[in-house]
Design a protein around this motif. Structure first.
Motif, PDB file in Angstrom:
ATOM      1  N   ASP A   1      -8.769  15.044 -12.242  1.00 51.32           N
ATOM      2  CA  ASP A   1      -7.655  15.093 -11.293  1.00 51.32           C
ATOM      3  C   ASP A   1      -7.768  16.334 -10.421  1.00 51.32           C
ATOM      4  O   ASP A   1      -7.760  17.459 -10.935  1.00 51.32           O
TER       5      ASP A   1
ATOM      6  N   ALA B   1      -5.966  18.615  -7.538  1.00 53.45           N
ATOM      7  CA  ALA B   1      -4.613  18.881  -7.050  1.00 53.45           C
ATOM      8  C   ALA B   1      -4.692  19.309  -5.591  1.00 53.45           C
ATOM      9  O   ALA B   1      -4.836  20.488  -5.279  1.00 53.45           O
TER      10      ALA B   1
ATOM     11  N   HIS C   1      -6.651  19.876 -11.660  1.00 60.43           N
ATOM     12  CA  HIS C   1      -5.471  19.793 -12.523  1.00 60.43           C
ATOM     13  C   HIS C   1      -5.842  19.464 -13.960  1.00 60.43           C
ATOM     14  O   HIS C   1      -5.418  20.149 -14.886  1.00 60.43           O
ATOM     15  N   LYS C   2      -6.634  18.410 -14.156  1.00 57.40           N
ATOM     16  CA  LYS C   2      -6.916  17.989 -15.532  1.00 57.40           C
ATOM     17  C   LYS C   2      -8.255  17.251 -15.592  1.00 57.40           C
ATOM     18  O   LYS C   2      -8.605  16.500 -14.687  1.00 57.40           O
TER      19      LYS C   2
ATOM     20  N   THR D   1      -7.832  11.449  -8.100  1.00 61.57           N
ATOM     21  CA  THR D   1      -8.716  11.324  -9.258  1.00 61.57           C
ATOM     22  C   THR D   1     -10.105  10.889  -8.818  1.00 61.57           C
ATOM     23  O   THR D   1     -10.260   9.871  -8.143  1.00 61.57           O
TER      24      THR D   1
ATOM     25  N   LEU E   1      -2.097  14.311  -6.433  1.00 66.22           N
ATOM     26  CA  LEU E   1      -3.292  14.271  -7.265  1.00 66.22           C
ATOM     27  C   LEU E   1      -4.274  13.209  -6.778  1.00 66.22           C
ATOM     28  O   LEU E   1      -3.886  12.094  -6.440  1.00 66.22           O
TER      29      LEU E   1
ATOM     30  N   PHE F   1       4.276  16.238  -6.722  1.00 62.91           N
ATOM     31  CA  PHE F   1       3.077  16.803  -7.336  1.00 62.91           C
ATOM     32  C   PHE F   1       2.101  15.704  -7.734  1.00 62.91           C
ATOM     33  O   PHE F   1       0.911  15.773  -7.425  1.00 62.91           O
TER      34      PHE F   1
ATOM     35  N   ILE G   1      -8.505  24.761 -17.562  1.00 60.32           N
ATOM     36  CA  ILE G   1      -8.107  23.412 -17.142  1.00 60.32           C
ATOM     37  C   ILE G   1      -7.892  22.560 -18.384  1.00 60.32           C
ATOM     38  O   ILE G   1      -8.719  22.554 -19.305  1.00 60.32           O
TER      39      ILE G   1
END
Length: 260
Positions: free
Chosen positions: A90, A92, A38-39, A19, A17, A13, A64
């Protein structure tokens, strides 16, 4: 055994990612609901202007996670403190991984199928990168090798040019392309660099062995270090004194060479 499988799942996972950083690219990615996020990472020292507030609102609406960092913490996330503008995100990407992991998988004794990859050597135009990914996806290419340095990197411009196919395409990142191609050669793949001066034509390349086609820089072509790792150079026959094609067009011809 369970702990081992959980570790491998987590590793896979986090390897997926990607970035991105910078206020405009991050905002554009958050506004595009087709982009899997993701974040969101924000520097706690950011002035909460309209742009930052907009990012926070979009993240909350999309559920998120938002992480706040001091400047040093954020720079560790973005890996580019001079240009991140206090913002990182990030993405995904389900098929984003490492070339070495792909090689390990296809080199396993139980893997008997051949594969075709595109390797990018100095492709600097984001639109070209996006269109190359789109052609690779449409033509059934098994993956695109993208070095971390010397090439355009995946950002909202690339995502837009790929028209969403980025999320369906295996993108394999590597540190140094020449070294990575050498490892694939040792594992039995043939590495073919595209060159307008080559004797062998694209049509003459065998389809019975795993093959990597190397696409060079838009102006200078394949670099010397990468050319040294090629089994041979190949060309696309041209008529009417045309010397070369746009690199994205070349990628399309390679991707569909067995389908047309």
């Amino acid at each position: 055994m369970k702990d081992s499988s959980e570790y491998l799942e987590k590793k896979a996972f986090f390897d997926s990612l990607l970035t991105i950083y910078g206020r405009k690219p991050v905002l554009e990615a958050l506004e595009d609901l087709s982009v899997p996020v993701h974040k969101l990472h924000l520097a706690s020292s950011n002035r909460r202007d309209q742009l930052i507030q907009r990012m926070e609102t979009l993240a909350e609406e999309r559920q998120i996670e938002i992480a706040y960092w001091d400047r040093k913490g954020l720079s560790r996330i973005s890996k580019n403190s001079r240009q991140d503008q206090g913002v990182a995100l990030d993405l995904a990407l389900p098929h984003y991984g490492r070339a070495e992991d792909f090689l390990q998988k296809v080199a396993a004794p139980e893997h008997k199928n051949t594969y075709e990859l595109l390797a990018l050597d100095g492709i600097t135009n984001p639109q070209n990168l996006g269109m190359i990914i789109r052609s690779a996806c449409a033509g059934g290419i098994d993956g695109v090798i993208l070095p971390k340095k010397g090439c355009a990197q995946i950002d909202p411009l690339v995502i837009k040019a790929s028209t969403g196919t980025l999320f369906k395409t295996r993108v394999l990142r590597c540190d140094k392309l020449a070294a990575t191609l050498g490892e694939f050669r040792e594992a039995g793949a043939q590495v073919c660099g595209l060159s307008s001066h080559a004797r062998t034509t694209l049509k003459e390349v065998s389809s019975n062995v795993s093959t990597i086609f190397v696409l060079g820089n838009e102006t200078h072509g394949v670099s010397d270090a990468v050319a040294a790792q090629c089994n041979e150079l190949v060309r696309i026959p041209m008529q009417n004194d045309v010397e070369s094609l746009n690199v994205a067009v070349t990628a399309a011809l390679i991707s569909f060479r067995r389908e047309i």
